[in-house]
Design an enzyme around this catalytic site. Structure first.
Site, mmCIF file in Angstrom:
data_model
loop_
_atom_site.group_PDB
_atom_site.id
_atom_site.type_symbol
_atom_site.label_atom_id
_atom_site.label_comp_id
_atom_site.label_asym_id
_atom_site.label_seq_id
_atom_site.Cartn_x
_atom_site.Cartn_y
_atom_site.Cartn_z
ATOM 1 N N LYS A 9 0.832 -1.207 0.000
ATOM 2 C CA LYS A 9 0.000 0.000 0.000
ATOM 3 C C LYS A 9 0.869 1.261 0.000
ATOM 4 O O LYS A 9 2.080 1.191 0.285
ATOM 5 C CB LYS A 9 -0.890 -0.023 1.248
ATOM 6 C CG LYS A 9 -1.889 -1.180 1.277
ATOM 7 C CD LYS A 9 -2.794 -1.076 2.495
ATOM 8 C CE LYS A 9 -3.864 -2.155 2.479
ATOM 9 N NZ LYS A 9 -4.861 -1.956 3.561
ATOM 10 N N GLU A 126 -9.208 -11.647 -7.132
ATOM 11 C CA GLU A 126 -8.388 -10.437 -6.968
ATOM 12 C C GLU A 126 -7.195 -10.422 -7.929
ATOM 13 O O GLU A 126 -6.813 -9.368 -8.433
ATOM 14 C CB GLU A 126 -7.917 -10.321 -5.517
ATOM 15 C CG GLU A 126 -9.083 -10.090 -4.563
ATOM 16 C CD GLU A 126 -8.674 -9.829 -3.130
ATOM 17 O OE1 GLU A 126 -7.481 -9.999 -2.784
ATOM 18 O OE2 GLU A 126 -9.547 -9.438 -2.335
HETATM 19 P P1 ADP Z 1 -7.923 -6.810 5.701
HETATM 20 O O1 ADP Z 1 -7.144 -5.807 4.892
HETATM 21 O O2 ADP Z 1 -7.144 -7.267 6.919
HETATM 22 O O3 ADP Z 1 -8.437 -7.960 4.883
HETATM 23 P P2 ADP Z 1 -10.618 -5.598 5.708
HETATM 24 O O4 ADP Z 1 -10.944 -6.275 4.426
HETATM 25 O O5 ADP Z 1 -11.602 -5.669 6.833
HETATM 26 O O6 ADP Z 1 -9.220 -6.080 6.321
HETATM 27 O O7 ADP Z 1 -10.376 -4.036 5.434
HETATM 28 C C1 ADP Z 1 -9.749 -3.590 4.272
HETATM 29 C C2 ADP Z 1 -8.896 -2.389 4.598
HETATM 30 O O8 ADP Z 1 -9.731 -1.323 5.085
HETATM 31 C C3 ADP Z 1 -7.885 -2.616 5.725
HETATM 32 O O9 ADP Z 1 -6.709 -3.262 5.309
HETATM 33 C C4 ADP Z 1 -7.630 -1.202 6.192
HETATM 34 O O10 ADP Z 1 -6.743 -0.495 5.327
HETATM 35 C C5 ADP Z 1 -9.023 -0.591 6.079
HETATM 36 N N1 ADP Z 1 -9.738 -0.701 7.371
HETATM 37 C C6 ADP Z 1 -10.284 -1.802 7.927
HETATM 38 N N2 ADP Z 1 -10.835 -1.517 9.130
HETATM 39 C C7 ADP Z 1 -10.633 -0.186 9.332
HETATM 40 C C8 ADP Z 1 -10.969 0.727 10.387
HETATM 41 N N3 ADP Z 1 -11.629 0.333 11.475
HETATM 42 N N4 ADP Z 1 -10.587 2.012 10.255
HETATM 43 C C9 ADP Z 1 -9.928 2.456 9.148
HETATM 44 N N5 ADP Z 1 -9.589 1.637 8.129
HETATM 45 C C10 ADP Z 1 -9.927 0.337 8.208
#
Ligand code: ADP
Length: 153
Positions: A9, A126
């Protein structure tokens, strides 16, 4: 063999962690099957983060992911989606275990250095989203006999 998607990222690039993070995947034994830098836009991110559509941070996350180019990787190995998720740790860097990429380099839920597909099934979808077929390379990983037992190869 199973392939999975990783995105380094904007936080990884700005924090100058690209080499360090890729090195962890290499050292684990994952084969680097594809790698490129690309500028993401709202269209691809709306698809990629569709599951977060109703979350308050949805637009913020997309804006952050579009702020500068990212680096996408295709990594291959037995159970690679699970292996990579274990290496990156929990979503929130403040909760991720030490020794994991997010646990070692992030103090944020949003700015958490890497994305990785959460299962082999989502990895297939993806990888198609971020790579053309010809950008994924099939070459022999010479250390294979030193990575797995015969049954897995
Ligand atoms: P992951 O990336 O671990 O698979 P998710 O799919 O739930 O998690 O979330 C995608 C992305 O959204 C995360 O990697 C993060 O960058 C962002 N994100 C997730 N939860 C939050 C939060 N509570 N606050 C801000 N950004 C978040």
């Amino acid at each position: 063999m199973e392939q999975t998607l990783v995105i380094l990222k904007p936080s990884a690039i700005q924090r100058e962690l690209v080499g360090e993070v890729i090195s962890r995947f290499e050292k684990k034994g994952l084969r680097l099957a594809g790698m490129k830098m690309m500028q993401l836009d709202d269209k691809i991110l709306s698809e990629h983060y569709a599951h977060l559509k109703n979350m308050p941070f949805y637009q913020r996350v997309k804006d952050s992911m579009m702020s500068i180019p990212v680096i996408v990787l295709c990594l291959e190995g037995v159970d690679s989606a699970k292996v990579v998720r274990n290496l990156i740790g929990k979503t929130n860097g403040r909760e991720a275990a030490p020794g994991t990429i997010r646990g070692d380099f992030s103090v944020s839920a949003q700015e958490n250095i890497v994305h990785a597909s959460d299962s082999a099934e989502s990895a297939k979808i993806e990888l198609k989203r971020f790579f053309l077929d010809e950008e994924i390379f099939d070459y022999q990983q010479l250390v294979l006999p030193n990575l797995y037992d015969n049954e897995k190869m």
